[in-house]
Design a protein around this motif. Structure first.
Motif, short mmCIF file in Angstrom:
data_model
loop_
_atom_site.label_atom_id
_atom_site.label_comp_id
_atom_site.label_asym_id
_atom_site.label_seq_id
_atom_site.Cartn_x
_atom_site.Cartn_y
_atom_site.Cartn_z
N MET A 1 -40.90 2.93 -39.98
CA MET A 1 -41.32 4.10 -39.21
C MET A 1 -41.53 5.30 -40.12
O MET A 1 -40.91 5.41 -41.16
N LEU A 2 -42.41 6.18 -39.70
CA LEU A 2 -42.62 7.43 -40.42
C LEU A 2 -41.81 8.51 -39.72
O LEU A 2 -42.14 8.93 -38.62
N LYS A 3 -40.72 8.93 -40.34
CA LYS A 3 -39.86 9.93 -39.73
C LYS A 3 -39.80 11.24 -40.52
O LYS A 3 -39.46 12.28 -39.98
N SER A 4 -40.11 11.17 -41.81
CA SER A 4 -40.04 12.36 -42.65
C SER A 4 -41.39 12.57 -43.32
O SER A 4 -41.82 11.76 -44.14
N LEU A 5 -42.08 13.66 -42.95
CA LEU A 5 -43.39 13.98 -43.52
C LEU A 5 -43.31 15.28 -44.31
O LEU A 5 -42.49 16.15 -43.99
N LEU A 6 -44.16 15.39 -45.31
CA LEU A 6 -44.16 16.58 -46.17
C LEU A 6 -45.59 17.03 -46.40
O LEU A 6 -46.47 16.22 -46.68
N VAL A 7 -45.83 18.35 -46.28
CA VAL A 7 -47.14 18.90 -46.63
C VAL A 7 -46.92 20.08 -47.58
O VAL A 7 -46.44 21.14 -47.17
N PRO A 8 -47.19 19.89 -48.88
CA PRO A 8 -47.02 20.99 -49.85
C PRO A 8 -48.16 21.99 -49.73
O PRO A 8 -49.31 21.63 -49.49
N ARG A 38 -43.19 10.96 -33.78
CA ARG A 38 -41.95 11.67 -33.42
C ARG A 38 -41.13 11.95 -34.68
O ARG A 38 -39.93 11.67 -34.74
N ALA A 39 -41.82 12.50 -35.65
CA ALA A 39 -41.23 12.73 -36.96
C ALA A 39 -40.86 14.20 -37.16
O ALA A 39 -41.07 15.04 -36.27
N THR A 40 -40.32 14.50 -38.32
CA THR A 40 -40.06 15.88 -38.72
C THR A 40 -40.95 16.20 -39.92
O THR A 40 -40.95 15.47 -40.92
N LEU A 41 -41.71 17.25 -39.80
CA LEU A 41 -42.63 17.68 -40.85
C LEU A 41 -42.05 18.89 -41.58
O LEU A 41 -41.62 19.86 -40.95
N THR A 42 -42.06 18.83 -42.90
CA THR A 42 -41.66 19.98 -43.71
C THR A 42 -42.89 20.59 -44.36
O THR A 42 -43.62 19.90 -45.09
N GLY A 43 -43.12 21.86 -44.07
CA GLY A 43 -44.14 22.62 -44.79
C GLY A 43 -43.46 23.23 -46.00
O GLY A 43 -42.60 24.10 -45.87
N LEU A 44 -43.81 22.77 -47.19
CA LEU A 44 -43.17 23.23 -48.43
C LEU A 44 -44.11 24.16 -49.16
O LEU A 44 -45.16 23.74 -49.66
N PHE A 45 -43.75 25.43 -49.22
CA PHE A 45 -44.59 26.42 -49.91
C PHE A 45 -44.01 26.69 -51.29
O PHE A 45 -42.83 27.04 -51.42
N ASP A 105 -32.86 15.44 -37.11
CA ASP A 105 -33.57 14.47 -36.29
C ASP A 105 -32.89 14.37 -34.94
O ASP A 105 -31.82 13.79 -34.82
N ASN A 106 -33.49 14.96 -33.94
CA ASN A 106 -32.95 14.85 -32.59
C ASN A 106 -33.81 13.96 -31.72
O ASN A 106 -33.72 13.98 -30.50
N GLY A 107 -34.65 13.14 -32.38
CA GLY A 107 -35.47 12.20 -31.64
C GLY A 107 -36.76 12.77 -31.12
O GLY A 107 -37.52 12.08 -30.45
N THR A 108 -37.03 14.03 -31.39
CA THR A 108 -38.27 14.66 -30.94
C THR A 108 -39.02 15.19 -32.15
O THR A 108 -38.42 15.56 -33.16
N PRO A 109 -40.35 15.23 -32.09
CA PRO A 109 -41.12 15.75 -33.22
C PRO A 109 -40.82 17.23 -33.45
O PRO A 109 -40.67 17.99 -32.50
N ALA A 110 -40.74 17.61 -34.69
CA ALA A 110 -40.43 19.00 -35.02
C ALA A 110 -40.99 19.34 -36.38
O ALA A 110 -41.35 18.46 -37.17
N ALA A 111 -41.07 20.62 -36.68
CA ALA A 111 -41.58 21.10 -37.96
C ALA A 111 -40.57 22.03 -38.58
O ALA A 111 -39.79 22.69 -37.89
N HIS A 112 -40.57 22.08 -39.89
CA HIS A 112 -39.62 22.88 -40.66
C HIS A 112 -40.36 23.54 -41.81
O HIS A 112 -41.28 22.96 -42.38
N TRP A 113 -39.99 24.77 -42.12
CA TRP A 113 -40.63 25.53 -43.20
C TRP A 113 -39.64 25.75 -44.33
O TRP A 113 -38.48 26.09 -44.11
N ASP A 114 -40.12 25.58 -45.56
CA ASP A 114 -39.26 25.79 -46.72
C ASP A 114 -40.08 26.45 -47.82
O ASP A 114 -41.27 26.15 -47.99
#
Length: 298
Positions: A1-8, A38-45, A105-114
């Motif tokens: 499964m794809l659960k952890s995504l990253l976009v630099p 239903r993954a978590t995406l990290t926007g990494l700046f 990971d609470n089982g719902t798709p979400a996004a995170h900024w770093d």
């Protein structure tokens, strides 16, 4: 499964428009996949280190001048990061995803900024090692950051990446990965890419295996690849395409268009990258010319 995504992201990779709600193709595709899996995406700046603004040869610069250069670079970096966050937040709002301050990971798709400070090579490849998939822009001539992010993800993360071509925004982003074409050549890099893409292939409506011309008989062929995917309950159709003297990349692009594919899976740089840069190669040509997102592993 794809659960952890990253976009630099960096200041150079942001949309040309100054509009805070301007659409970034890589972010739009990343958020569409985040919702689907239903993954978590990290926007990494990645903000540049202000000290890099100091000329290498600093003769003639007073301490005050050096400090002014650093302060100006720091302010510009903060402004770029603020704009990056605005673009990312607007995309999250369009996708209906919360922008969480803390990953979890609470089982719902979400996004995170770093935000981090330093060189792209200080952070991108290393952070991507714990991402199931990273999404980046197609490298383009004259954009050092896009090329650096692509290279660091491909050669230093040990993970797969999805390269998004220029010009793609939220229109069509939700369809990426619905009809997938796997460019099969039986090499180790190709097998690695197919294995990494299994979660995408399992969710696709159609999967096409395509081989251009003949390959070494010692390598696994189209039938072997088809049987492997069948073990994962992934039905495929296979196609052998004559090369007819044309470059392999051109034949693959034409076949992807004929099949209505919205994503191509490839093994990247089966030959040494320096050799492809000098002599040419399938990966180099696809990265430069393919109008579709490319899922790849090295």
């Amino acid at each position: 499964m794809l659960k952890s995504l990253l976009v630099p992201m960096t200041g150079q990779t942001l949309p040309d428009s100054a509009d805070a709600k301007a659409r970034d193709g890589a972010v739009e595709v990343a958020l569409a996949l985040t919702r689907r899996y239903r993954a978590t995406l990290t926007g990494l700046f990645i903000r540049p280190d202000p000290r890099t603004a100091i000329p290498f040869m600093g003769e003639g610069l007073t301490a005050d001048m050096v400090q002014e250069l650093c302060d100006a670079a720091e302010q510009e970096g903060r402004q770029q990061a603020s704009r990056g966050l605005a673009v990312f937040r607007a995309a999250c709002e369009r996708a209906g995803l919360p922008l969480d301050k803390v990953k979890g990971d609470n089982g719902t798709p979400a996004a995170h900024w770093d935000e981090v400070t330093g060189l792209i090579t200080d952070h991108v490849g290393r952070r991507a090692r714990l991402a199931d998939l990273s999404i980046c822009h197609q490298p383009s001539d004259g954009d050092g950051d896009q090329d650096a992010i692509f290279s660091d993800l491909l050669f230093r993360s040990g993970r797969s990446l999805l390269m998004v071509p220029g010009g793609m925004d939220s229109v069509g982003a939700g369809d990426v990965g619905r009809t997938v074409m796997v460019a099969w050549n039986g090499r180790a890099e190709c097998a690695r890419a197919v294995n990494a893409a299994l979660p995408v292939l399992a969710e696709a409506a159609k999967v096409h295996l395509v081989q251009v011309g003949d390959i070494d008989s010692a390598r696994p062929g189209l039938g072997d690849a088809r049987d492997y995917l069948a073990l994962h309950a992934i039905p495929v159709s296979d196609h052998k395409v004559a090369r007819d003297g044309a470059p392999v990349a051109d034949r693959l692009i034409a076949e992807a268009d004929r099949l209505g594919a919205d994503m191509v899976v490839i093994g990247a740089y089966s030959h040494a990258r320096w050799r492809e840069m000098i002599l040419g190669g399938v990966t180099r040509d696809l990265v430069a010319d393919c109008p579709l997102p490319i899922f790849m592993a090295h």
